[in-house]
Design an enzyme around this catalytic site. Structure first.
Site, mmCIF file in Angstrom:
data_model
loop_
_atom_site.group_PDB
_atom_site.id
_atom_site.type_symbol
_atom_site.label_atom_id
_atom_site.label_comp_id
_atom_site.label_asym_id
_atom_site.label_seq_id
_atom_site.Cartn_x
_atom_site.Cartn_y
_atom_site.Cartn_z
ATOM 1 N N HIS A 1 49.688 -31.928 68.587
ATOM 2 C CA HIS A 1 51.048 -31.392 68.657
ATOM 3 C C HIS A 1 51.114 -30.027 69.362
ATOM 4 O O HIS A 1 51.805 -29.887 70.367
ATOM 5 C CB HIS A 1 51.667 -31.365 67.250
ATOM 6 C CG HIS A 1 52.881 -30.525 67.126
ATOM 7 N ND1 HIS A 1 54.064 -30.822 67.785
ATOM 8 C CD2 HIS A 1 53.104 -29.368 66.465
ATOM 9 C CE1 HIS A 1 54.959 -29.880 67.503
ATOM 10 N NE2 HIS A 1 54.389 -28.989 66.708
ATOM 11 N N HIS B 1 51.213 -21.871 67.281
ATOM 12 C CA HIS B 1 52.532 -21.691 66.668
ATOM 13 C C HIS B 1 52.647 -22.234 65.238
ATOM 14 O O HIS B 1 53.504 -21.803 64.483
ATOM 15 C CB HIS B 1 53.647 -22.263 67.560
ATOM 16 C CG HIS B 1 53.841 -23.750 67.441
ATOM 17 N ND1 HIS B 1 53.206 -24.636 68.262
ATOM 18 C CD2 HIS B 1 54.598 -24.492 66.609
ATOM 19 C CE1 HIS B 1 53.563 -25.865 67.939
ATOM 20 N NE2 HIS B 1 54.412 -25.808 66.934
ATOM 21 N N GLU C 1 52.230 -21.173 59.407
ATOM 22 C CA GLU C 1 53.071 -21.955 58.522
ATOM 23 C C GLU C 1 52.323 -23.142 57.907
ATOM 24 O O GLU C 1 52.442 -23.407 56.720
ATOM 25 C CB GLU C 1 54.285 -22.471 59.319
ATOM 26 C CG GLU C 1 55.334 -23.169 58.499
ATOM 27 C CD GLU C 1 56.238 -22.214 57.732
ATOM 28 O OE1 GLU C 1 55.980 -21.003 57.763
ATOM 29 O OE2 GLU C 1 57.191 -22.708 57.102
ATOM 30 N N ASP C 2 51.552 -23.846 58.716
ATOM 31 C CA ASP C 2 50.977 -25.115 58.252
ATOM 32 C C ASP C 2 49.489 -25.079 57.964
ATOM 33 O O ASP C 2 48.942 -26.023 57.402
ATOM 34 C CB ASP C 2 51.257 -26.223 59.288
ATOM 35 C CG ASP C 2 52.744 -26.472 59.428
ATOM 36 O OD1 ASP C 2 53.469 -26.279 58.436
ATOM 37 O OD2 ASP C 2 53.187 -26.849 60.524
ATOM 38 N N ASP D 1 58.083 -27.012 71.142
ATOM 39 C CA ASP D 1 57.718 -27.551 69.827
ATOM 40 C C ASP D 1 58.676 -28.676 69.443
ATOM 41 O O ASP D 1 58.288 -29.783 69.077
ATOM 42 C CB ASP D 1 57.785 -26.383 68.829
ATOM 43 C CG ASP D 1 57.687 -26.809 67.376
ATOM 44 O OD1 ASP D 1 56.779 -27.588 67.051
ATOM 45 O OD2 ASP D 1 58.520 -26.344 66.567
ATOM 46 N N ASP E 1 77.680 -42.220 89.727
ATOM 47 C CA ASP E 1 76.450 -41.432 89.837
ATOM 48 C C ASP E 1 75.339 -41.937 88.915
ATOM 49 O O ASP E 1 74.532 -41.161 88.448
ATOM 50 C CB ASP E 1 76.734 -39.952 89.576
ATOM 51 C CG ASP E 1 77.264 -39.714 88.167
ATOM 52 O OD1 ASP E 1 77.684 -40.689 87.526
ATOM 53 O OD2 ASP E 1 77.235 -38.559 87.713
HETATM 54 MN MN MN Z 1 55.240 -27.300 65.583
#
Ligand code: MN
Length: 483
Positions: free
Chosen positions: A47, A71, A75-76, A137, A258
């Site tokens: 990811h 990133h 948090e994780d 993300d 279009d």
């Molecule tokens: Mn993420």
């Protein structure tokens, strides 16, 4: 599986110390997420790596790429922010912190809240690069949304359609905005999405063949009149944008000119107008469909000439004419400007024609043209648009818009009159604080109430919002009258 080398190769810049930074960030992220899996069953590291490839494709710098790799580690994977700061420096840590703060924001389709949330994202981000990381993300999360449980899936799709796609659009990132919209549409209106996919499939082959024939004639016309151009591309309309257009046209696909459009890319602006002239000399343009977004850009900075001509077999075909630089800016928006400034050592080649309309994207672009030094630009880009407002979060992640200097009492009244009246204490980011504490953007505020509690006159000394002042006064008046 991707490697750090593939990622470095995908970067615009490959100075040795930058390659080294990316390599280290990659290794740290891989170690931090070791053993973790995505809902898809893939290793978690896929990811951040995929998101990093996306920001690399926007031409962003090594710092942003490193921050994208890292990133989710705070948090994780419970890596302390301090560790990021020690190992990768302040700047990477600040970007990671910004993205971490944004992950607290939740949107549940509340009417009227989308705009507040868009502003909140910008304010929390502080640095526009945080928004780029967040968009990359989100793009990957949307691409893998089928693996998420249905309830969460719909909430995330709403948030994407209402907050992130419009935000990307306003930042001028046309490509990611459209991608996000298409990806959200699939989950928000599955039956219409399926129907449109079918309509698209039924008409695409024919449309593409027709466009090919028109393109050959266009090449001849341009050559005949000596107009120079770089290339002619064709582009297929996006499914979400086809859906909107069909709604306006009584769902009649034959009125959509279009579905496949042709795009002439030129070297200079004068070549754009020359090409337009050559097309109009060859085919009759449909009145009302000639648009000059070069002279008058769209508010988000989009620039191009558009015309629809009656081509082969009397079937209308849309042309878009723009320079290579305009094309990059239309697709990658502020990211393209940022990349230009960086690449040119601050000597920007972007000769921006600023429209009269002053959106904040225009402001960004003006700064970009006037500030010579990329660092100075970066300072300016730290979002200063909402200096007089702050945005705080409820425990559920709902954003509350308040005047700067507000305290928990203002916050409580902004949610509900009774909540304000009955406030006895407040916790900010998990800590109990005095009721006159000045809040900051991004603070998570929890109000503790007591039934039957009355507001105190002393609150008037520190509340900032007129709403809180008004209700406290009214309440105090009631009390003295009742006594
Ligand atoms: Mn993420």
């Amino acid at each position: 599986m991707h490697s750090p080398d593939a990622l470095i190769a995908a970067c615009r810049s490959t100075r040795p110390e930058e390659a080294e930074l990316i390599r280290r960030a990659y290794a740290t992220a891989q170690a931090a997420h070791a053993g973790q899996l995505r809902k898809s069953g893939e290793a978690y590291i896929t990811h951040p790596v995929q998101a990093a490839f996306t920001v690399a494709s926007w031409g962003l710098d090594a710092t942003t790429i490193a921050a994208t790799l890292l990133h989710d580690v705070v948090e994780d994977a419970e890596v302390p922010l301090q560790t990021i700061s020690d190992q990768f420096g302040e700047e990477v840590a600040r970007l990671v912190d910004g993205v971490t703060k944004l992950s607290r924001v939740k949107y549940r389709g509340q009417t009227g809240k989308a705009e507040t949330l868009r502003k909140l994202v910008l304010v929390l981000a502080e640095d526009v690069r945080v928004v780029f990381v967040k968009l990359a993300d989100r793009l990957h999360n949307m691409e893998t949304l089928e693996h998420v449980e249905p309830d969460r899936r719909v909430r995330i799709a709403h948030e994407t359609a209402d907050v992130y796609a419009p935000l990307a659009y306003r930042l001028g990132l046309g490509k990611v905005s459209g991608d996000l919209e298409d990806l959200a549409f699939r989950w928000l209106d599955p039956s219409r999405y399926a129907w449109l996919s079918q309509v698209m499939a039924d008409h695409l082959e024919h449309g593409a063949a027709r466009a090919q024939a028109v393109r050959q004639q266009a090449e001849e016309a341009l050559a005949l009149l000596g107009v120079s151009y770089v290339r002619i591309d064709s582009r297929t309309k996006r499914i979400s944008s086809l859906g909107k257009k069909l709604r306006r046209l009584d769902e009649d696909i034959d009125k959509v000119y279009d579905l496949v459009a042709l795009r002439i890319i030129t070297e200079s602006i004068s070549d754009c107008y020359a090409a337009l002239g050559a097309l109009h000399a060859t085919w009759r343009p449909l009145p009302g469909l000639v648009k000059d977004y070069i002279a008058v850009p769209k508010p988000n900075g989009y620039r191009s000439l558009h015309t629809t001509v009656v081509g082969v077999d009397g079937v209308p075909v849309e042309f878009q004419i723009r320079t290579e630089q305009m094309h990059n800016e239309n697709e990658y928006g502020v990211a393209a400007y940022w990349a230009y400034a960086d690449a040119k050592g601050g000597k920007s080649q972007a000769n921006v024609q600023v429209s009269a309309q002053h959106t904040w994207v225009q402001t960004l672009k003006e700064w970009q043209t006037h500030l010579q030094d990329p660092d100075e630009f970066l300072q300016a880009v730290k979002v200063e648009f909402f200096q007089d407002r702050i945005f705080c979060l409820t425990p559920k992640g709902e954003a509350i818009d308040l005047p700067a200097g507000s305290c928990p009492v203002d916050f409580a009244y902004a949610i509900h009159k009774e909540l304000g009246d009955q406030t006895i204490a407040a916790r900010v980011n998990g800590r109990t604080v005095p009721l006159n504490t000045v809040l900051e953007s991004g603070d998570l505020v929890q109000i503790v109430t007591q039934r039957g509690k009355q507001p105190s006159t002393s609150w008037l000394e520190f509340v900032k919002s007129t709403k809180a002042q008004r209700w406290i006064r009214a309440r105090v008046k009631d009390q003295s009258r009742g006594a």
